[in-house]
Scaffold this motif. Structure first.
Motif, PDB file in Angstrom:
ATOM      1  N   ALA A  74     -33.452 -22.980   8.843  1.00  0.00           N
ATOM      2  CA  ALA A  74     -33.736 -21.587   8.464  1.00  0.00           C
ATOM      3  C   ALA A  74     -32.458 -20.797   8.196  1.00  0.00           C
ATOM      4  O   ALA A  74     -32.523 -19.666   7.702  1.00  0.00           O
ATOM      5  N   GLY A  75     -31.309 -21.377   8.512  1.00  0.00           N
ATOM      6  CA  GLY A  75     -30.036 -20.742   8.163  1.00  0.00           C
ATOM      7  C   GLY A  75     -29.493 -19.758   9.182  1.00  0.00           C
ATOM      8  O   GLY A  75     -28.575 -18.983   8.869  1.00  0.00           O
ATOM      9  N   PHE A  76     -29.990 -19.762  10.422  1.00  0.00           N
ATOM     10  CA  PHE A  76     -29.480 -18.829  11.438  1.00  0.00           C
ATOM     11  C   PHE A  76     -28.095 -19.271  11.903  1.00  0.00           C
ATOM     12  O   PHE A  76     -27.865 -20.438  12.209  1.00  0.00           O
ATOM     13  N   LYS A  77     -27.193 -18.300  11.971  1.00  0.00           N
ATOM     14  CA  LYS A  77     -25.819 -18.574  12.366  1.00  0.00           C
ATOM     15  C   LYS A  77     -25.595 -18.154  13.817  1.00  0.00           C
ATOM     16  O   LYS A  77     -26.299 -17.306  14.352  1.00  0.00           O
ATOM     17  N   GLY A  78     -24.588 -18.754  14.422  1.00  0.00           N
ATOM     18  CA  GLY A  78     -24.222 -18.419  15.787  1.00  0.00           C
ATOM     19  C   GLY A  78     -23.124 -19.344  16.261  1.00  0.00           C
ATOM     20  O   GLY A  78     -22.727 -20.279  15.543  1.00  0.00           O
ATOM     21  N   LEU A 116     -23.077 -10.673  24.213  1.00  0.00           N
ATOM     22  CA  LEU A 116     -23.967 -10.536  23.063  1.00  0.00           C
ATOM     23  C   LEU A 116     -23.524  -9.411  22.142  1.00  0.00           C
ATOM     24  O   LEU A 116     -23.654  -9.508  20.916  1.00  0.00           O
ATOM     25  N   GLY A 117     -22.999  -8.321  22.723  1.00  0.00           N
ATOM     26  CA  GLY A 117     -22.475  -7.233  21.887  1.00  0.00           C
ATOM     27  C   GLY A 117     -21.335  -7.700  21.001  1.00  0.00           C
ATOM     28  O   GLY A 117     -21.249  -7.312  19.827  1.00  0.00           O
ATOM     29  N   GLY A 118     -20.472  -8.550  21.543  1.00  0.00           N
ATOM     30  CA  GLY A 118     -19.382  -9.100  20.735  1.00  0.00           C
ATOM     31  C   GLY A 118     -19.885 -10.021  19.650  1.00  0.00           C
ATOM     32  O   GLY A 118     -19.375 -10.013  18.516  1.00  0.00           O
ATOM     33  N   LEU A 119     -20.905 -10.809  19.964  1.00  0.00           N
ATOM     34  CA  LEU A 119     -21.472 -11.716  18.959  1.00  0.00           C
ATOM     35  C   LEU A 119     -22.150 -10.946  17.832  1.00  0.00           C
ATOM     36  O   LEU A 119     -22.128 -11.373  16.670  1.00  0.00           O
ATOM     37  N   GLN A 120     -22.756  -9.803  18.155  1.00  0.00           N
ATOM     38  CA  GLN A 120     -23.399  -8.997  17.111  1.00  0.00           C
ATOM     39  C   GLN A 120     -22.377  -8.542  16.067  1.00  0.00           C
ATOM     40  O   GLN A 120     -22.655  -8.563  14.866  1.00  0.00           O
ATOM     41  N   LYS A 121     -21.203  -8.134  16.515  1.00  0.00           N
ATOM     42  CA  LYS A 121     -20.163  -7.698  15.578  1.00  0.00           C
ATOM     43  C   LYS A 121     -19.725  -8.849  14.668  1.00  0.00           C
ATOM     44  O   LYS A 121     -19.346  -8.627  13.520  1.00  0.00           O
ATOM     45  N   GLN A 122     -19.810 -10.060  15.182  1.00  0.00           N
ATOM     46  CA  GLN A 122     -19.343 -11.217  14.423  1.00  0.00           C
ATOM     47  C   GLN A 122     -20.406 -11.806  13.509  1.00  0.00           C
ATOM     48  O   GLN A 122     -20.121 -12.201  12.373  1.00  0.00           O
ATOM     49  N   TYR A 123     -21.671 -11.830  13.977  1.00  0.00           N
ATOM     50  CA  TYR A 123     -22.710 -12.556  13.249  1.00  0.00           C
ATOM     51  C   TYR A 123     -23.826 -11.672  12.700  1.00  0.00           C
ATOM     52  O   TYR A 123     -24.630 -12.136  11.896  1.00  0.00           O
ATOM     53  N   GLY A 124     -23.931 -10.424  13.152  1.00  0.00           N
ATOM     54  CA  GLY A 124     -24.991  -9.559  12.644  1.00  0.00           C
ATOM     55  C   GLY A 124     -26.156  -9.426  13.611  1.00  0.00           C
ATOM     56  O   GLY A 124     -26.023  -9.677  14.808  1.00  0.00           O
TER      57      GLY A 124
END
Length: 559
Positions: A108-112, A136-144
């Protein structure tokens, strides 16, 4: 040159046996993953799976060593060990290849983060220090807004996630995370929708108008004890350590609510030993919560010492309270506490299932009810101490009013706006409470989430979205009253959950917040103690199921 045909034949048979062992191990490994573990849920069986492998490899290794030491024929032991190693290597390789290249979330193309796609162990390791909410807040800035944070897990920051996963038409269910208390269960941890709804109906009488009035009257007494402690500190010219005191208040209230038996921390001016054990246990459970199977192994396999022992000491204490009520004829108790109502609703309160449910519900109520109250109160008073004009606005509302009347408190606009804003910034469930999609999947914000995918909805981050709340990280109560345009998307606000999964005790919790804030503001002025900024509450907060906030020292003076 003569050839020892007997020795040669033995070597051929040994090589053949080893090849058969490898092929057999590969076959078992592929079947174990693709035919077995790839289907359904296995977190409850994780302790048995762990013990099986531990015993298997320990036995084969010991047998191989012993056979060689004592001169026995070791070929079969070695073949067994080769088969087992081949099986494990094959299965782990198959899992790795599938999760990285062929998993439905990969397609499905989900990144992480790559490591989290492989195993949740890397997630547990990553959030051990900063906390899951910061990670998770840091990951949001990186991956959306849509991040793959596990082999079958998506963390979603889109504001539509709450209605999509908890709304009346949702097919999503509670995730494996909710099996925390297994084999016991509670209202909170019940995953089956029909059973959850039935148990929720059993709880409702405990929050009816008459019961709420009784609970509130007991709450007022505890708040008055807190007020007396503050007055004593004023006389001694000492700062008030609000973190401890608000925790004492929260647990004393919930002990009274559940068992009609306060922890008496406000009276004794010290922590109850069982509350200390609970908080130590949560400091372990919090970082481990992204991997429910790891918690199951810890609880059912690891020795009951340290923080794991603390958890079982706390659960044992709640069991004893239930047993004491039953032995005393608990079903006839007139004290309208939670256990009283649960006993009334239970057809067979002394049955194994009835006792198990009451144990789970009582522990659930103490933990879920006690932890959020101090967090939000600390947030309220930290913010008010930095912005005292809000204190005077609330004080003006309280003048000449009976603050022991819940209807009066519910009609005070600025007091309630302050509480509402504190619930937004000082979230009672920063990252916990994940859901799982059904067989048809779910679409959130125009993105399709495949079937049987765990969805994490981190309220801590969603409540801070600038596209949903103007000046999202600022404490501005007026956004809920005179400046409503500052709330750009109200769907992003979900402090108590949504629909049938919303917190059943939210009215009671808000009453506690209202009376505590009103009582202290009406009686005292307060400021930050020397060297105190008020920022430690959030900066030092740890995400351990419920948040564990930092300290707050205040100086009070009587009005």
């Amino acid at each position: 040159m003569a050839i020892d045909l007997g020795s040669y034949g033995l070597e051929v048979r040994t090589v053949r046996l080893n090849i058969i062992s490898i092929v057999l191990g590969i076959g078992i490994g592929l079947y174990g993953h693709l035919g077995l573990f790839i289907h359904g849920e296995w977190h409850i069986q994780a302790p048995f799976i762990f013990l099986f492998h531990l015993i298997l490899y320990s036995g084969l290794a010991a047998g191989t060593v012993a056979s060689q030491y004592y001169g026995f024929d070791s070929k079969l032991w070695i073949a067994g060990l080769i088969t087992s190693v081949s099986y494990l290597v094959t299965m782990l390789s198959s899992i790795f290849i599938y999760r990285v290249f062929f998993h439905r979330l990969t397609r499905a193309g989900f990144k992480g983060p790559f490591t989290m796609r492989v195993s949740k162990l890397f997630h547990v390791w990553s959030c051990r220090a900063s906390g899951n909410h910061h990670l998770l807040g840091g990951l949001q800035k990186q991956y959306g807004d849509f991040i793959r944070t596990g082999p079958s897990e998506i963390t979603i920051f889109h504001p539509d996630v709450f209605v999509a996963t908890d709304g009346p038409r949702t097919e999503c269910v509670k995730s494996e995370w909710y099996d925390l208390l297994f084999p016991e269960s509670s209202l909170l941890t019940t995953r089956a929708r029909d059973l959850h709804d039935a148990r929720r109906r059993d709880w409702k009488e405990c929050f009816g108008p008459q019961a709420q009035a009784h609970h509130f009257a007991k709450t007022v007494k505890h708040v008055e004890m807190l007020s007396d402690m503050i007055e004593n500190q004023i006389e001694e010219a000492n700062p008030s350590q609000m973190r401890d005191w608000f925790y004492w208040l929260g647990f004393d209230i919930m002990g009274d609510f559940v068992f009609s038996k306060s922890f008496n921390m406000l009276r004794d001016h010290e922590w109850h030993h069982m509350v200390i054990r609970l908080q130590r246990a949560l400091s372990l459970l919090g970082p481990a919560s992204p991997a429910p199977w790891l918690i199951q192994i810890a609880f059912r396999v690891a020795p009951r010492i340290g923080q794991i022992g603390d958890w079982f000491e706390m659960t044992s204490w709640t069991h004893k309270q239930i047993s004491a009520r039953l032995e005393a004829g608990g079903e006839k108790q007139s004290a309208p506490d939670l256990v009283h109502y649960l006993l009334e609703k239970s057809a067979e309160p002394r049955s194994a299932e009835g006792v198990r449910r009451m144990r789970g519900d009582s522990l659930n109520a103490i933990v879920a009810g006690s932890e959020p109250i101090p967090v939000v109160l600390l947030g309220i008073f930290a913010e008010l101490a930095r912005k005292p004009h809000h204190v005077e606005l609330i004080y003006a509302e309280l003048a000449e009013r009976d603050i022991t009347d819940t209807k009066v408190l519910s009609a005070l606009p600025h007091l309630n706006a302050v509480i509402q804003e504190a619930l937004r910034l000082y979230t009672v469930l920063p990252t916990a409470g994940s859901r799982k999609t059904g067989k048809n999947g779910v679409t959130i914000g125009g993105v399709f989430i495949p079937p049987y995918t765990t969805i994490v909805n981190p309220r801590y981050c969603i409540h801070r979205r600038e596209d949903c709340f103007e000046q999202a990280t600022e404490f501005i109560p007026e956004r809920w009253t005179t400046r409503r345009e500052m709330v750009r998307n109200v769907a992003a606000y979900s402090p108590w959950g949504t629909a049938h999964h919303s917190c059943i005790a939210r009215v009671m919790a808000i009453d506690v917040l209202r009376i505590t804030a009103a009582q202290l503001i009406k009686k005292y002025r307060f400021n930050l103690a020397p060297g105190e900024t008020g920022h430690r509450v959030l900066e030092d907060m740890k995400d351990q199921l419920a948040p564990n906030p930092g300290h707050l020292a205040l100086i009070f003076e009587k009005r």
